[in-house]
Write a protein that holds these residues in place. Structure first.
Motif, PDB file in Angstrom:
ATOM      1  N   ARG A 108      82.326 -41.396 -24.059  1.00  0.00           N
ATOM      2  CA  ARG A 108      82.843 -40.105 -23.584  1.00  0.00           C
ATOM      3  C   ARG A 108      81.913 -39.529 -22.520  1.00  0.00           C
ATOM      4  NH1 ARG A 108      85.357 -36.693 -28.621  1.00  0.00           N
ATOM      5  NH2 ARG A 108      85.794 -35.235 -26.911  1.00  0.00           N
ATOM      6  N   MET A 109      80.616 -39.647 -22.743  1.00  0.00           N
ATOM      7  CA  MET A 109      79.663 -39.157 -21.741  1.00  0.00           C
ATOM      8  C   MET A 109      79.800 -39.943 -20.439  1.00  0.00           C
ATOM      9  SD  MET A 109      76.245 -38.856 -24.125  1.00  0.00           S
ATOM     10  CE  MET A 109      76.412 -38.581 -25.895  1.00  0.00           C
ATOM     11  N   ALA A 110      79.905 -41.271 -20.564  1.00  0.00           N
ATOM     12  CA  ALA A 110      80.028 -42.110 -19.371  1.00  0.00           C
ATOM     13  C   ALA A 110      81.322 -41.820 -18.619  1.00  0.00           C
ATOM     14  CB  ALA A 110      79.956 -43.582 -19.769  1.00  0.00           C
ATOM     15  N   GLU A 111      82.391 -41.535 -19.365  1.00  0.00           N
ATOM     16  CA  GLU A 111      83.661 -41.194 -18.721  1.00  0.00           C
ATOM     17  C   GLU A 111      83.554 -39.859 -17.993  1.00  0.00           C
ATOM     18  OE1 GLU A 111      87.706 -41.124 -17.534  1.00  0.00           O
ATOM     19  OE2 GLU A 111      86.254 -42.701 -18.004  1.00  0.00           O
ATOM     20  N   ASN A 112      82.848 -38.906 -18.589  1.00  0.00           N
ATOM     21  CA  ASN A 112      82.607 -37.623 -17.932  1.00  0.00           C
ATOM     22  C   ASN A 112      81.824 -37.844 -16.634  1.00  0.00           C
ATOM     23  OD1 ASN A 112      82.008 -34.988 -17.194  1.00  0.00           O
ATOM     24  ND2 ASN A 112      80.784 -34.546 -19.013  1.00  0.00           N
ATOM     25  N   ARG A 113      80.845 -38.714 -16.697  1.00  0.00           N
ATOM     26  CA  ARG A 113      80.061 -39.023 -15.496  1.00  0.00           C
ATOM     27  C   ARG A 113      80.935 -39.645 -14.415  1.00  0.00           C
ATOM     28  NH1 ARG A 113      75.899 -43.964 -15.149  1.00  0.00           N
ATOM     29  NH2 ARG A 113      74.601 -43.316 -13.404  1.00  0.00           N
ATOM     30  N   ARG A 114      81.814 -40.583 -14.812  1.00  0.00           N
ATOM     31  CA  ARG A 114      82.667 -41.265 -13.842  1.00  0.00           C
ATOM     32  C   ARG A 114      83.732 -40.325 -13.277  1.00  0.00           C
ATOM     33  NH1 ARG A 114      87.415 -43.204 -13.173  1.00  0.00           N
ATOM     34  NH2 ARG A 114      88.096 -42.421 -15.200  1.00  0.00           N
ATOM     35  N   ARG A 115      84.313 -39.505 -14.151  1.00  0.00           N
ATOM     36  CA  ARG A 115      85.461 -38.682 -13.744  1.00  0.00           C
ATOM     37  C   ARG A 115      85.038 -37.371 -13.096  1.00  0.00           C
ATOM     38  NH1 ARG A 115      87.939 -34.846 -16.651  1.00  0.00           N
ATOM     39  NH2 ARG A 115      86.764 -35.470 -18.511  1.00  0.00           N
ATOM     40  N   ARG A 116      84.000 -36.730 -13.648  1.00  0.00           N
ATOM     41  CA  ARG A 116      83.634 -35.388 -13.184  1.00  0.00           C
ATOM     42  C   ARG A 116      82.303 -35.358 -12.439  1.00  0.00           C
ATOM     43  NH1 ARG A 116      82.143 -32.166 -16.549  1.00  0.00           N
ATOM     44  NH2 ARG A 116      82.751 -30.239 -15.492  1.00  0.00           N
ATOM     45  N   GLY A 117      81.585 -36.480 -12.443  1.00  0.00           N
ATOM     46  CA  GLY A 117      80.300 -36.494 -11.752  1.00  0.00           C
ATOM     47  C   GLY A 117      79.151 -35.938 -12.559  1.00  0.00           C
ATOM     48  N   ALA A 118      79.324 -35.816 -13.887  1.00  0.00           N
ATOM     49  CA  ALA A 118      78.224 -35.342 -14.732  1.00  0.00           C
ATOM     50  C   ALA A 118      77.032 -36.274 -14.606  1.00  0.00           C
ATOM     51  CB  ALA A 118      78.677 -35.258 -16.186  1.00  0.00           C
ATOM     52  N   ARG A 119      75.850 -35.707 -14.708  1.00  0.00           N
ATOM     53  CA  ARG A 119      74.638 -36.515 -14.636  1.00  0.00           C
ATOM     54  C   ARG A 119      74.021 -36.657 -16.019  1.00  0.00           C
ATOM     55  NH1 ARG A 119      72.658 -33.108  -9.534  1.00  0.00           N
ATOM     56  NH2 ARG A 119      73.845 -31.614 -10.780  1.00  0.00           N
ATOM     57  N   ILE A 120      73.412 -37.811 -16.244  1.00  0.00           N
ATOM     58  CA  ILE A 120      72.813 -38.124 -17.538  1.00  0.00           C
ATOM     59  C   ILE A 120      71.324 -38.357 -17.353  1.00  0.00           C
ATOM     60  CG2 ILE A 120      72.755 -39.770 -19.463  1.00  0.00           C
ATOM     61  CD1 ILE A 120      75.715 -40.307 -18.986  1.00  0.00           C
ATOM     62  N   VAL A 121      70.525 -37.698 -18.181  1.00  0.00           N
ATOM     63  CA  VAL A 121      69.071 -37.883 -18.204  1.00  0.00           C
ATOM     64  C   VAL A 121      68.707 -38.467 -19.563  1.00  0.00           C
ATOM     65  CG1 VAL A 121      66.815 -36.761 -18.116  1.00  0.00           C
ATOM     66  CG2 VAL A 121      68.679 -35.957 -16.629  1.00  0.00           C
ATOM     67  N   ALA A 122      67.927 -39.531 -19.569  1.00  0.00           N
ATOM     68  CA  ALA A 122      67.474 -40.156 -20.810  1.00  0.00           C
ATOM     69  C   ALA A 122      65.969 -39.970 -20.939  1.00  0.00           C
ATOM     70  CB  ALA A 122      67.822 -41.638 -20.833  1.00  0.00           C
ATOM     71  N   VAL A 123      65.553 -39.389 -22.065  1.00  0.00           N
ATOM     72  CA  VAL A 123      64.131 -39.177 -22.356  1.00  0.00           C
ATOM     73  C   VAL A 123      63.779 -40.079 -23.533  1.00  0.00           C
ATOM     74  CG1 VAL A 123      62.357 -37.491 -22.940  1.00  0.00           C
ATOM     75  CG2 VAL A 123      64.363 -36.774 -21.614  1.00  0.00           C
ATOM     76  N   ASP A 124      62.940 -41.078 -23.296  1.00  0.00           N
ATOM     77  CA  ASP A 124      62.653 -42.064 -24.339  1.00  0.00           C
ATOM     78  C   ASP A 124      61.396 -42.833 -23.952  1.00  0.00           C
ATOM     79  OD1 ASP A 124      62.893 -44.486 -26.110  1.00  0.00           O
ATOM     80  OD2 ASP A 124      64.837 -43.579 -26.548  1.00  0.00           O
ATOM     81  N   PRO A 125      60.530 -43.176 -24.903  1.00  0.00           N
ATOM     82  CA  PRO A 125      59.352 -43.963 -24.554  1.00  0.00           C
ATOM     83  C   PRO A 125      59.673 -45.361 -24.033  1.00  0.00           C
ATOM     84  CG  PRO A 125      59.062 -42.914 -26.691  1.00  0.00           C
ATOM     85  CD  PRO A 125      60.502 -42.737 -26.305  1.00  0.00           C
ATOM     86  N   ARG A 126      60.837 -45.895 -24.359  1.00  0.00           N
ATOM     87  CA  ARG A 126      61.185 -47.244 -23.920  1.00  0.00           C
ATOM     88  C   ARG A 126      62.502 -47.232 -23.154  1.00  0.00           C
ATOM     89  NH1 ARG A 126      64.666 -49.511 -28.248  1.00  0.00           N
ATOM     90  NH2 ARG A 126      64.243 -51.608 -27.494  1.00  0.00           N
ATOM     91  N   ARG A 127      62.622 -48.168 -22.237  1.00  0.00           N
ATOM     92  CA  ARG A 127      63.864 -48.280 -21.468  1.00  0.00           C
ATOM     93  C   ARG A 127      64.907 -48.960 -22.342  1.00  0.00           C
ATOM     94  NH1 ARG A 127      66.277 -48.031 -16.578  1.00  0.00           N
ATOM     95  NH2 ARG A 127      64.442 -47.203 -15.536  1.00  0.00           N
ATOM     96  N   THR A 128      65.902 -48.232 -22.728  1.00  0.00           N
ATOM     97  CA  THR A 128      66.960 -48.724 -23.596  1.00  0.00           C
ATOM     98  C   THR A 128      68.237 -48.952 -22.789  1.00  0.00           C
ATOM     99  OG1 THR A 128      67.742 -46.492 -24.079  1.00  0.00           O
ATOM    100  CG2 THR A 128      65.989 -47.390 -25.505  1.00  0.00           C
ATOM    101  N   ALA A 129      69.279 -49.398 -23.479  1.00  0.00           N
ATOM    102  CA  ALA A 129      70.586 -49.537 -22.837  1.00  0.00           C
ATOM    103  C   ALA A 129      71.075 -48.193 -22.319  1.00  0.00           C
ATOM    104  CB  ALA A 129      71.591 -50.128 -23.826  1.00  0.00           C
ATOM    105  N   THR A 130      70.731 -47.116 -23.020  1.00  0.00           N
ATOM    106  CA  THR A 130      71.103 -45.778 -22.566  1.00  0.00           C
ATOM    107  C   THR A 130      70.377 -45.418 -21.277  1.00  0.00           C
ATOM    108  OG1 THR A 130      71.454 -45.125 -24.862  1.00  0.00           O
ATOM    109  CG2 THR A 130      71.200 -43.354 -23.242  1.00  0.00           C
TER     110      THR A 130
END
Length: 765
Positions: free
Chosen positions: A57-79
Motif C-alpha cells: 500500500r505504501m509503495a502504491e501510494n508512492r507510485r500513484r501519488r508521489g509519496a516519499r519513503i524514508v527508512a531508518v535502520d542500522p542495516r540496509r534491508t529490502a525496505t
C-alpha cells in the motif's frame, strides 16, 4: 497478575509510550493514512518483508501519488532498497534522531504553538532537553552516526511535508530505550499537530498478529483486562464487575523477571501457551535451565515437540492451531475481526479458552467459568470494556456486549472505540485534540540521553542485531515445516560487513562462532555491504529443535526497557571468529536420522521427508560407516567413494523409490543437493536417473527454477532470468504478469527488482 503475553517481546514499548503520552494504549491512526500520506517514515521496520501487504500500500501510494519513503535502520534491508532516503542509524540512537528533528522544527518555526498550548503539557522541558542534546543537524549526525547532509534532508522533508506518518516496529520496540524512542517520535507529531488527521500520525505496526488483542484482554503483567491498570480505582472496578473479592493488588512479573523468579525458585508452577520462551527469550540457555526447577510445568501446544516442551514439561495439553480456532483478533489499526475455523481440530485438541475454563472449573470456579462458546467470552470482554466507562477510557467495545450468537458469527470487522452511548467509531483518534488523561491533554515526555545498556569491549567488539528473514516466523515451530518456505533461506547465518569479515578472517560461505557473555552459536557467514560496520545481524528463527548450534536467544543479553520491560534484542556486544570443518554435506530421508556427535547440522523441511545440511570432521570412510546406519541393513544402496579426495556419496532405494541419500565432500567443494532432493518426493526413479544420481548433476530431478524467489507461487531465480532473457518481461510488474511472482503478498518484489536490474546491467548493449 503473573500473566504475560508475547506482546511483552513484541509491542510493550509502544504500549508504554502510548500510555505515557496519551494515558491510553491507543494507536491514533488507521491504514488509510498509509494511502494518504505524502511522507512515510519507517523506523526499525523492514516492512517490505515483515508487513508486506501494508508495504505494498505504501509503495502504491508512492507510485500513484508521489509519496516519499524514508527508512531508518542500522542495516540496509529490502525496505531500505525501496526507500527514497535510507538513514543507516547507529544502533540505539533512534530517539536522538527525533530529538534532533524536534529541535530543528523549533528553530525553523515549524511548530504548531496553538495546538501545543491547547492540547499538551510538558513541552518546554522536553524541548530544552532536545536542544541540549541535538541542537542541529550536525550534532544529530554526530550522535546517530549518520551523514549530516542526509540528516538535513530528512529534517527538511518532515518540516515541508504536512501529511507525514511515522511507522515503527521491532527495531524501536525491542530495545532497552524502546519507550523513549516511541516518545521521541510521538513528540514530533504532537509538536506539529500532525496526529489524528488523514495521512498524519505516529503508527505502531504490531510485530505479530493479534499483539493488540493480547493487550486488550489484559495479557500483560502490568495490566488488568480491558486496558485497565493497577490503580486502586481500576482494581476495584474490575473486581466488582467480576464479583472477585480476592483481586490482586499489584502488578505481576514481566517476562524476564518471571523467568528469573523461576530460576530462584520463587515461582514453582508455570503454564506456557502458544509461545516458545525456551528459544525466544534473552539468555535462553539459562531460561531452559530454570524451567527444570519447576514443580509443575504445563505446556499447551499444537506441535509435539519444540524447545520449551523439551525443557521438561510435565503436562502437554493438545491445543488447537490457528486454522482450527474460532474467535476474534485485533490488528494494528484497532480493528477487531472475526476469525473462523476452517479445519477440524485433530485428536483431542481443544481451543485455549476451553482448556483454561475446564481447569478453572476443576479448581472450584464453576460459576465464574460458565462459558459455553467464544461468543460468551467475547460478550463478557465487551461488557467489561464499557463498564463504568463514560468516555474516559479509550478501549470501549461495550456496543458489542449484547451480540447474539448469530450476530457474533456474522460480525464484520469493526474499529474501537465502539461504545453504547457514543457515535460510530472514528477511523482516527485525537483529531479533536482530546486525549485520555484527567485534563484531556497529551503529555510531552523528555527522553533520556540515548545510551546502550552494554557497550562493546575488546573481548566483544561488535554489536549483535537480531530479526527475521522473509519466509519464516518466530521459532519456526510451524513455518519450519513448509518445504517451500525453507527454500529461500534454508540455514542459519550471520551477516557481516566485508571490512569486518576481513579483520576477523571470515570468508563468505564459511562458518563462524558467534559468542556473547551468555552463549555461543555456529553460523554460516554471509558478507553484505548493507550490513553496518561494527555490527552483525543474525535471524531469530532457528532453535535447538531445528539446528545444532543456532539459537540466537542464547546470545541475547537480558537487558530490558525500564518502563516497558521489553527485552533489548538489537544491541548485544558480541565476538565472531572463523571456525573450520574438514567435510560438509547433506543427508535426506523419509524419516529423521541421527548424525555423529559433534556434527554441525540444520534440519530443513523437504517434500517427501527431511533434509539435513551438515558439517563435521573425520574422513569419507567414517561417513561411509555412518551412512549404513542411516540407510538400514536391508536397503539397496548405491555408493561412490573417493577416499583421497574426501568424497563419499550414497543413495538407498526400496521398491523403486529413493529412501535416503548422503553426500559428503571437502569443505571447499561442498555438494549441492539441488540436483538430488527433488527425487525424494518422486514415486519411482528410472534406471537412468539412478545411474546419474551419484554424480550430483541429475537434470531430471534438479530444480530447473533455481533458488526460490517467490514462495507464494514457487517461482525461482532461473525462471525469472529466463523470462527477462527471452524478452517476455523487463520489469518487476511484467514478471508479475507473466509468472505471478510478487503479485500475492509482495514480499519478494524488492528481490525481483534487484534481479531485473542486475540482468539489465549484465545484458550486452
Amino acid at each position: 497478575a503473573n500473566v504475560d503475553t508475547n506482546s511483552r517481546l513484541c509491542m510493550a514499548s509502544s504500549v508504554a509510550g502510548h500510555r505515557r503520552a496519551f494515558d491510553s494504549d491507543t494507536v491514533p491512526g488507521c491504514y488509510e493514512d498509509l494511502d494518504q500520506a505524502d511522507l512515510i517514515v519507517l523506523v526499525g521496520s523492514n516492512a517490505a518483508w515483515c508487513h508486506p501487504v501494508l508495504f505494498q500500500r505504501m509503495a502504491e501510494n508512492r507510485r500513484r501519488r508521489g509519496a516519499r519513503i524514508v527508512a531508518v535502520d542500522p542495516r540496509r534491508t529490502a525496505t531500505a532498497d525501496e526507500a527514497d532516503l535510507f538513514l543507516p542509524i547507529r544502533p540505539g540512537m533512534d530517539a536522538a534522531l527525533f530529538m534532533g528533528l524536534l529541535a530543528h522544527l523549533a528553530e525553523t518555526d515549524a511548530l504548531d504553538h496553538a495546538y501545543i498550548e491547547a492540547h499538551t503539557t510538558g513541552f518546554a522541558e522536553m524541548l530544552g532537553r532536545a536542544r541540549a542534546l541535538t541542537p542541529n543537524a550536525a550534532a544529530t549526525a554526530a550522535l546517530t552516526g549518520l551523514d549530516a547532509g542526509d540528516v538535513a534532508r530528512f529534517f527538511d522533508l518532515f518540516r515541508e511535508t504536512g501529511r507525514a506518518v511515522t511507522c515503527f516496529s521491532q527495531g524501536v520496540n525491542q530495545s532497552a530505550q524502546g519507550t523513549d524512542k516511541v516518545l521521541a517520535i510521538i513528540n514530533c507529531h504532537l509538536a506539529t499537530g500532525r496526529i489524528g488527521k488523514p495521512g498524519m500520525g505516529p503508527f505502531s505496526l504490531t510485530g505479530q498478529p493479534n499483539a493488540m488483542g493480547g493487550r486488550e484482554v489484559g495479557g500483560l503483567a502490568n495490566q488488568l483486562a480491558a486496558h485497565m491498570g493497577f490503580s486502586p480505582a481500576e482494581i476495584d472496578r474490575v473486581g466488582r464487575f467480576w464479583r472477585a473479592p480476592r483481586m490482586v493488588r499489584r502488578e505481576g512479573l514481566k517476562a524476564i523477571d518471571m523467568f528469573d523468579a523461576i530460576a530462584l525458585g520463587r515461582i514453582k508452577a508455570l503454564w506456557v501457551m502458544a509461545t516458545n520462551p525456551a528459544a525466544s527469550l534473552p539468555r535462553a540457555r539459562a531460561m531452559r535451565a530454570g524451567l527444570k526447577r519447576l514443580e509443575l510445568f504445563v505446556v499447551s501446544e499444537n506441535v509435539a515437540a519444540n524447545d520449551t516442551v523439551a525443557s521438561g514439561a510435565h503436562v502437554l495439553l493438545p491445543a488447537s492451531a490457528w486454522g482450527e480456532k474460532d474467535g476474534t483478533v485485533t490488528n494494528s489499526e484497532r480493528r477487531i475481526s472475526r476469525q473462523r475455523a476452517f479445519l477440524d481440530p485433530p485428536g483431542e485438541c481443544k481451543p485455549d479458552w476451553w482448556i483454561v475454563s475446564q481447569v478453572a472449573r476443576r479448581m472450584g470456579f464453576v460459576e465464574e467459568f460458565w462459558y459455553r462458546s467464544p461468543a460468551d467470552v467475547f460478550r463478557e470482554h465487551a461488557a467489561l470494556s464499557g463498564f463504568e466507562n463514560r468516555g474516559d477510557r479509550a478501549f470501549d467495545i461495550g456496543a458489542l456486549a449484547t451480540l447474539t450468537d448469530a450476530a457474533y458469527d456474522s460480525l464484520e470487522p469493526v474499529q474501537w472505540p465502539l461504545s453504547v452511548a457514543g457515535p460510530a467509531s472514528p477511523p482516527r483518534l485525537f483529531g479533536d485534540g482530546r486525549f485520555f488523561s484527567a485534563d484531556r491533554k497529551a503529555r510531552f515526555m523528555a527522553p533520556e540521553r540515548p545510551e546502550l545498556r552494554e557497550v562493546v569491549t575488546p573481548e566483544y567488539p561488535l554489536l549483535l542485531n537480531t530479526g527475521r528473514v522473509r519466509d519464516q516466523w518466530h521459532t519456526m515451530t510451524r513455518s519450519g515445516k513448509s518445504p517451500r518456505l525453507a527454500e529461500h533461506s534454508p540455514e542459519p547465518f550471520v551477516e557481516v560487513h566485508p571490512a569486518d569479515a576481513a579483520s576477523a578472517g571470515l570468508a563468505h560461505g564459511g562458518f563462524a562462532r558467534v559468542a556473547t557473555r551468555h552463549g555461543s552459536t555456529v553460523l554460516r557467514v554471509t558478507l553484505n555491504e548493507g550490513q553496518q560496520r561494527g555490527s552483525l545481524f543474525a535471524p531469530i528463527h532457528w532453535s535447538a529443535s531445528t539446528a545444532s548450534a543456532a539459537s540466537i536467544g542464547d546470545l541475547v543479553a537480558p537487558h530490558d526497557d525500564p518502563f516497558s520491560g521489553q527485552p533489548e534484542a538489537k544491541a548485544t556486544p558480541v565476538s565472531i571468529a572463523p571456525i573450520s570443518f574438514a567435510l560438509v554435506g547433506f543427508a535426506i530421508g523419509r524419516t529423521s536420522f541421527p548424525l555423529p556427535k559433534g556434527t554441525w547440522w540444520v534440519r530443513v523441511a523437504m517434500a517427501g521427508g527431511i533434509g539435513m545440511l551438515f558439517a563435521g570432521d573425520g574422513t569419507a570412510a567414517d561417513w561411509r560407516d555412518h551412512a549404513r546406519a542411516i540407510h538400514g541393513a536391508d536397503a539397496e544402496v548405491a555408493e561412490y567413494i573417493d577416499l583421497p579426495g574426501g568424497t563419499y556419496r550414497a543413495a538407498a532405494f526400496a521398491g523403486g523409490r529413493l529412501e535416503s541419500c548422503l553426500f559428503v565432500g571437502p569443505a571447499g567443494a561442498a555438494p549441492d543437493w539441488g540436483a538430488v532432493k527433488g527425487l525424494l518426493a518422486a514415486d519411482t526413479i528410472g534406471d537412468t536417473e539412478r545411474r546419474r544420481l551419484l554424480s550430483g548433476r541429475t537434470p531430471a530431478c534438479g530444480s530447473g527454477a533455481g533458488r526460490l524467489v517467490c514462495a507464494c507461487f514457487g517461482v525461482g531465480i532461473a525462471t525469472i532470468r529466463d523470462a527477462i532473457a527471452s524478452g517476455a518481461a523487463a520489469s518487476a510488474e511484467e514478471i508479475g504478469r507473466v509468472l505471478g511472482a510478487g503479485t500475492n503478498c509482495g514480499s519478494c518484489l524488492p528481490e525481483i527488482r534487484r534481479i531485473v536490474s542486475h540482468e539489465r546491467l549484465a545484458s550486452p548493449v
